[in-house]
Design a protein around this motif. Structure first.
Motif, PDB file in Angstrom:
ATOM      1  N   UNK A 247       0.817  -1.230   0.000  1.00 24.39           N
ATOM      2  CA  UNK A 247       0.000   0.000   0.000  1.00 24.39           C
ATOM      3  C   UNK A 247       0.848   1.277   0.000  1.00 24.39           C
ATOM      4  N   UNK A 248       2.129   1.173   0.421  1.00 24.86           N
ATOM      5  CA  UNK A 248       2.974   2.374   0.525  1.00 24.86           C
ATOM      6  C   UNK A 248       3.857   2.609  -0.698  1.00 24.86           C
ATOM      7  N   UNK A 249       3.912   1.647  -1.631  1.00 27.30           N
ATOM      8  CA  UNK A 249       4.855   1.779  -2.748  1.00 27.30           C
ATOM      9  C   UNK A 249       4.517   3.009  -3.595  1.00 27.30           C
ATOM     10  N   UNK A 250       5.569   3.785  -3.885  1.00 24.15           N
ATOM     11  CA  UNK A 250       5.348   5.044  -4.602  1.00 24.15           C
ATOM     12  C   UNK A 250       5.593   4.922  -6.096  1.00 24.15           C
ATOM     13  N   UNK A 251       6.260   3.858  -6.553  1.00 21.76           N
ATOM     14  CA  UNK A 251       6.637   3.737  -7.973  1.00 21.76           C
ATOM     15  C   UNK A 251       5.527   3.093  -8.797  1.00 21.76           C
ATOM     16  N   UNK A 252       5.675   3.252 -10.136  1.00 26.97           N
ATOM     17  CA  UNK A 252       4.675   2.663 -11.036  1.00 26.97           C
ATOM     18  C   UNK A 252       5.132   1.308 -11.563  1.00 26.97           C
ATOM     19  N   UNK A 253       6.428   1.046 -11.398  1.00 28.92           N
ATOM     20  CA  UNK A 253       6.974  -0.228 -11.869  1.00 28.92           C
ATOM     21  C   UNK A 253       7.956  -0.760 -10.827  1.00 28.92           C
ATOM     22  N   UNK A 254       8.013  -2.114 -10.704  1.00 25.80           N
ATOM     23  CA  UNK A 254       8.991  -2.734  -9.801  1.00 25.80           C
ATOM     24  C   UNK A 254       9.834  -3.705 -10.612  1.00 25.80           C
ATOM     25  N   UNK A 255      11.138  -3.511 -10.572  1.00 27.69           N
ATOM     26  CA  UNK A 255      12.045  -4.383 -11.328  1.00 27.69           C
ATOM     27  C   UNK A 255      13.388  -4.371 -10.624  1.00 27.69           C
ATOM     28  N   UNK A 256      13.792  -5.521 -10.087  1.00 29.62           N
ATOM     29  CA  UNK A 256      15.070  -5.565  -9.380  1.00 29.62           C
ATOM     30  C   UNK A 256      15.670  -6.950  -9.399  1.00 29.62           C
ATOM     31  N   UNK A 257      16.813  -7.080  -8.710  1.00 33.67           N
ATOM     32  CA  UNK A 257      17.584  -8.323  -8.762  1.00 33.67           C
ATOM     33  C   UNK A 257      17.247  -9.294  -7.642  1.00 33.67           C
ATOM     34  N   UNK A 258      16.649  -8.811  -6.551  1.00 34.41           N
ATOM     35  CA  UNK A 258      16.468  -9.687  -5.392  1.00 34.41           C
ATOM     36  C   UNK A 258      15.632 -10.909  -5.762  1.00 34.41           C
ATOM     37  N   UNK A 259      15.962 -12.044  -5.148  1.00 37.95           N
ATOM     38  CA  UNK A 259      15.182 -13.263  -5.344  1.00 37.95           C
ATOM     39  C   UNK A 259      13.951 -13.234  -4.455  1.00 37.95           C
ATOM     40  N   UNK A 260      12.876 -13.851  -4.918  1.00 36.84           N
ATOM     41  CA  UNK A 260      11.651 -14.026  -4.113  1.00 36.84           C
ATOM     42  C   UNK A 260      11.155 -12.711  -3.506  1.00 36.84           C
ATOM     43  N   UNK A 261      10.967 -11.711  -4.350  1.00 38.18           N
ATOM     44  CA  UNK A 261      10.536 -10.395  -3.872  1.00 38.18           C
ATOM     45  C   UNK A 261       9.117 -10.427  -3.291  1.00 38.18           C
ATOM     46  N   UNK A 262       8.252 -11.245  -3.895  1.00 38.28           N
ATOM     47  CA  UNK A 262       6.871 -11.330  -3.404  1.00 38.28           C
ATOM     48  C   UNK A 262       6.849 -12.208  -2.154  1.00 38.28           C
ATOM     49  N   UNK A 263       6.269 -11.674  -1.060  1.00 39.94           N
ATOM     50  CA  UNK A 263       6.198 -12.472   0.175  1.00 39.94           C
ATOM     51  C   UNK A 263       5.261 -13.657  -0.037  1.00 39.94           C
ATOM     52  N   UNK A 264       4.170 -13.459  -0.760  1.00 38.64           N
ATOM     53  CA  UNK A 264       3.224 -14.546  -1.057  1.00 38.64           C
ATOM     54  C   UNK A 264       2.744 -14.364  -2.501  1.00 38.64           C
ATOM     55  N   UNK A 265       2.225 -15.416  -3.131  1.00 35.61           N
ATOM     56  CA  UNK A 265       1.724 -15.256  -4.513  1.00 35.61           C
ATOM     57  C   UNK A 265       0.619 -14.204  -4.612  1.00 35.61           C
ATOM     58  N   UNK A 266      -0.164 -14.044  -3.535  1.00 37.17           N
ATOM     59  CA  UNK A 266      -1.266 -13.054  -3.554  1.00 37.17           C
ATOM     60  C   UNK A 266      -0.739 -11.630  -3.704  1.00 37.17           C
ATOM     61  N   UNK A 267       0.523 -11.411  -3.341  1.00 41.78           N
ATOM     62  CA  UNK A 267       1.069 -10.059  -3.436  1.00 41.78           C
ATOM     63  C   UNK A 267       1.176  -9.587  -4.890  1.00 41.78           C
ATOM     64  N   UNK A 268       1.253 -10.528  -5.824  1.00 41.31           N
ATOM     65  CA  UNK A 268       1.241 -10.137  -7.250  1.00 41.31           C
ATOM     66  C   UNK A 268      -0.100  -9.488  -7.584  1.00 41.31           C
ATOM     67  N   UNK A 269      -1.168 -10.037  -7.019  1.00 36.44           N
ATOM     68  CA  UNK A 269      -2.514  -9.477  -7.266  1.00 36.44           C
ATOM     69  C   UNK A 269      -2.683  -8.139  -6.541  1.00 36.44           C
ATOM     70  N   UNK A 270      -2.099  -8.031  -5.352  1.00 31.08           N
ATOM     71  CA  UNK A 270      -2.169  -6.745  -4.613  1.00 31.08           C
ATOM     72  C   UNK A 270      -1.540  -5.640  -5.443  1.00 31.08           C
ATOM     73  N   UNK A 271      -0.409  -5.952  -6.104  1.00 29.40           N
ATOM     74  CA  UNK A 271       0.266  -4.941  -6.916  1.00 29.40           C
ATOM     75  C   UNK A 271      -0.585  -4.595  -8.131  1.00 29.40           C
ATOM     76  N   UNK A 272      -1.180  -5.621  -8.716  1.00 32.49           N
ATOM     77  CA  UNK A 272      -2.008  -5.393  -9.907  1.00 32.49           C
ATOM     78  C   UNK A 272      -3.209  -4.510  -9.554  1.00 32.49           C
ATOM     79  N   UNK A 273      -3.768  -4.758  -8.378  1.00 32.60           N
ATOM     80  CA  UNK A 273      -4.919  -3.958  -7.935  1.00 32.60           C
ATOM     81  C   UNK A 273      -4.532  -2.489  -7.795  1.00 32.60           C
ATOM     82  N   UNK A 274      -3.266  -2.218  -7.522  1.00 34.01           N
ATOM     83  CA  UNK A 274      -2.792  -0.826  -7.413  1.00 34.01           C
ATOM     84  C   UNK A 274      -2.223  -0.320  -8.743  1.00 34.01           C
TER      85      UNK A 274
END
Ligand code: NAD
Length: 348
Positions: A247-274
């Motif tokens: 809910x706090x992310x300020x950017x329009x796109x997320x792209x980075x090197x870290x592995x397993x950035x999503x804490x859970x698969x549902x977080x992909x949908x949370x991002x899409x909803x935003x």
């Protein structure tokens, strides 16, 4: 030394034990459909055997996806050693692990991961030839981080083209979390490309160097994800995209090197909803394994081969983003489905 464990999800899983050296660990081969299983050796303190086994199963599965997405003729595998690398790592222990890996006769190739160094890989190499990430030798690939950073930059260009209709990053504001091996190289490339940088690292010395060299603005590590940037680039640890941070992310796109950035698969949908475009991490960060693969596959000359695969990786990211929009799916879900289709198409 190797005890095979039953697994409903992985092709081969082994407990590794050597009483003389104190070695305790696991090796998991998730899939060899595309080629020998490849993935690093990790050493860290675990709460117990169950936690280490869970880690090796998840990581080896992740390697199947990463290697397939990078278009490599390699399957997914991983190995873990239980123990504190600073206290428990000895040449005898590493050599015992080398002997265990050698017993798999090339069905598993190892490389450096958390708690390991190129010197440790050289120790393993005294017992087995199925080890990559060496610093010297005919095909040695050395530090993968600069190639990983180049892959992430290519992925960002694919994302920029999708979001803004142009792949130029000049004038874009990128918030980079973690300025270690990959993060620092990424800042360098972004600076050269004309991007504006906000940066954060738990280690202030790492942040200082990007401020000095690339004119970056230093941000508190607790709030870097909330910077009102065009792109947020997680390059530190996993799990940073979660129900609290999204809910706090300020950017329009997320792209980075870290592995397993999503804490859970549902977080992909949370991002899409935003309406935040999330570029699947294992597709974006495949440059490192491409670099290592050139060593495993004994490619010569390596530079054009690596170049071609980085280009293909960027094209694959562009394809995932376009198809995800068309199919009304998150890019993370679509990337997983594409790999699963790819693995099913290969005869066992
Ligand atoms: P690194 O250890 O060199 O750098 C990580 C940096 O992140 C360090 O400077 C550390 O101080 C900082 N950090 C840790 N926690 C932080 C936090 N909460 N906030 C801000 N900074 C924090 O690691 P690396 O090799 O640069 O890899 C970075 C990430 O990319 C890791 O998740 C790694 O698994 C992944 N990755 C690396 C490669 C590679 O080629 N090195 C390839 C694929 C994926």
């Amino acid at each position: 030394m190797l005890t095979r464990l039953a697994s409903p999800t992985h092709e081969e899983v082994y407990r590794v034990e050597d009483h003389a050296s104190g070695l305790r660990g696991f090796i998991a081969l998730h899939s060899t459909r595309l080629g020998p299983a490849a993935g690093g050796l990790r050493m860290r303190v675990y709460e117990g055997d169950d936690a280490a086994l869970e880690d090796v199963l998840n990581l080896s599965r992740g390697m199947s996806y990463k290697n397939a997405a990078a278009g490599l003729p390699l399957g997914g595998g991983k190995a873990v050693i239980l123990g504190d690398p600073a206290r428990d790592k000895t040449p005898a222990l590493l050599r015992a692990m080398g002997r265990a890996i050698n017993m798999l006769q090339g069905r598993y190739w190892t490389a450096e991961d958390m708690g390991m160094s190129p010197e440790d890989m050289a120790e393993l190499a005294r017992e087995t030839r199925f080890v990559a990430g060496l610093d010297c030798g005919a095909h040695a690939s050395g530090d993968p981080s600069p190639v990983t950073a180049r892959g992430v930059l290519g992925a960002m260009r694919a994302g920029a083209a999708q979001l803004w209709g142009t792949d130029t990053l000049s004038g874009r504001h990128v918030a980079v979390q973690g300025l270690g091996h990959v993060g620092w190289h990424l800042c360098h490339l972004l600076h050269e490309a004309g991007a504006k940088l906000s940066v954060a690292d738990m280690n202030p010395a790492h942040a200082d160097s990007t401020v000095r060299e690339f004119g970056a603005t230093m941000v508190d590590p607790r709030t870097i994800h909330a910077v009102d940037a065009d792109i947020f680039a997680p390059c530190a640890i996993g799990g940073v995209l979660n129900s609290r941070s999204i809910p706090e992310i300020g950017a329009k796109m997320i792209c980075g090197a870290a592995n397993n950035q999503l804490a859970t698969p549902e977080d992909a949908e949370r991002l899409r909803a935003r309406s935040i475009l999330y570029l699947p991490d294992y597709v974006a960060n495949g440059g490192g394994i491409i670099n290592v693969a050139a060593e495993i596959l004994r490619i010569s000359p390596r530079a054009p081969w690596v170049e071609e695969r980085l280009g293909a990786m960027q094209a694959r990211m562009a394809h995932i983003l376009t198809r995800a929009t068309g199919e009304d799916l998150s890019p993370a879900t679509l990337a997983d489905r594409m790999v699963e289709e790819q693995l099913l198409q290969v005869a066992v």
